[in-house]
Motif scaffolding. Structure first.
Motif, PDB file in Angstrom:
ATOM      1  N   SER A  45     -71.722  83.410 -41.811  1.00  0.00           N
ATOM      2  CA  SER A  45     -72.163  84.792 -41.992  1.00  0.00           C
ATOM      3  C   SER A  45     -71.087  85.779 -41.561  1.00  0.00           C
ATOM      4  O   SER A  45     -70.526  85.683 -40.476  1.00  0.00           O
ATOM      5  N   GLY A  46     -70.778  86.721 -42.443  1.00  0.00           N
ATOM      6  CA  GLY A  46     -69.774  87.736 -42.158  1.00  0.00           C
ATOM      7  C   GLY A  46     -68.355  87.291 -42.465  1.00  0.00           C
ATOM      8  O   GLY A  46     -67.466  88.121 -42.629  1.00  0.00           O
ATOM      9  N   PHE A  47     -68.112  85.994 -42.505  1.00  0.00           N
ATOM     10  CA  PHE A  47     -66.763  85.485 -42.767  1.00  0.00           C
ATOM     11  C   PHE A  47     -66.603  85.075 -44.217  1.00  0.00           C
ATOM     12  O   PHE A  47     -65.724  85.560 -44.914  1.00  0.00           O
ATOM     13  N   THR A  49     -67.852  81.914 -47.530  1.00  0.00           N
ATOM     14  CA  THR A  49     -68.498  80.697 -47.987  1.00  0.00           C
ATOM     15  C   THR A  49     -67.450  79.708 -48.490  1.00  0.00           C
ATOM     16  O   THR A  49     -66.591  80.062 -49.298  1.00  0.00           O
ATOM     17  N   GLY A  82     -66.659  86.839 -47.178  1.00  0.00           N
ATOM     18  CA  GLY A  82     -67.891  87.586 -46.983  1.00  0.00           C
ATOM     19  C   GLY A  82     -67.642  89.083 -46.909  1.00  0.00           C
ATOM     20  O   GLY A  82     -66.496  89.549 -46.835  1.00  0.00           O
ATOM     21  N   LYS A  83     -68.710  89.841 -46.876  1.00  0.00           N
ATOM     22  CA  LYS A  83     -68.634  91.297 -46.889  1.00  0.00           C
ATOM     23  C   LYS A  83     -67.852  91.854 -45.700  1.00  0.00           C
ATOM     24  O   LYS A  83     -66.985  92.715 -45.861  1.00  0.00           O
ATOM     25  N   VAL A  84     -68.136  91.352 -44.493  1.00  0.00           N
ATOM     26  CA  VAL A  84     -67.460  91.866 -43.290  1.00  0.00           C
ATOM     27  C   VAL A  84     -65.955  91.605 -43.382  1.00  0.00           C
ATOM     28  O   VAL A  84     -65.150  92.487 -43.080  1.00  0.00           O
ATOM     29  N   LEU A  85     -65.569  90.405 -43.798  1.00  0.00           N
ATOM     30  CA  LEU A  85     -64.153  90.065 -43.923  1.00  0.00           C
ATOM     31  C   LEU A  85     -63.473  90.960 -44.966  1.00  0.00           C
ATOM     32  O   LEU A  85     -62.382  91.485 -44.730  1.00  0.00           O
ATOM     33  N   LYS A  86     -64.129  91.152 -46.108  1.00  0.00           N
ATOM     34  CA  LYS A  86     -63.555  92.005 -47.155  1.00  0.00           C
ATOM     35  C   LYS A  86     -63.308  93.419 -46.634  1.00  0.00           C
ATOM     36  O   LYS A  86     -62.271  94.023 -46.900  1.00  0.00           O
ATOM     37  N   GLU A  87     -64.286  93.954 -45.895  1.00  0.00           N
ATOM     38  CA  GLU A  87     -64.154  95.317 -45.383  1.00  0.00           C
ATOM     39  C   GLU A  87     -63.055  95.424 -44.325  1.00  0.00           C
ATOM     40  O   GLU A  87     -62.354  96.426 -44.243  1.00  0.00           O
ATOM     41  N   LYS A  88     -62.893  94.396 -43.486  1.00  0.00           N
ATOM     42  CA  LYS A  88     -61.886  94.425 -42.428  1.00  0.00           C
ATOM     43  C   LYS A  88     -60.459  94.382 -42.972  1.00  0.00           C
ATOM     44  O   LYS A  88     -59.562  94.978 -42.399  1.00  0.00           O
TER      45      LYS A  88
END
Length: 90
Positions: A45-47, A49, A82-88
């Protein structure tokens, strides 16, 4: 960043000694590799798949001889962030 740097950061952030941090690191990746080898999808999650996908056989060319060859089918591990990784990393 390599394994030594990751283990050092893990030890610092968790309060584990470096030997225990290295064991945790090794065990985590053993678990991930075993799951993928068994055909399971690994979702962090957040990272992202991790998943194993089958690539079909296809025709290609030998770059040296220009001869047409058949590239056999194979399984390959893939990663979708994941979404968090993309945003970071934007």
């Amino acid at each position: 960043m390599n394994k030594v740097e990751i283990v050092a950061n893990l030890a610092e952030k968790t309060g584990l000694n470096k030997q225990d941090a290295e064991k945790a690191y090794d065990n985590l990746f053993d678990i991930l590799i075993d799951a993928l080898a068994d055909g399971e999808k690994v979702v962090i999650s957040g990272f992202g798949t991790f998943e194993v996908k089958e690539r079909k056989a296809r025709k290609g060319h030998d770059p040296r001889t220009k001869e047409e060859i058949v590239i056999p089918s194979l399984k390959a591990a893939t990663f979708k962030p994941g979404k968090v990784l993309k945003e970071k990393v934007r």
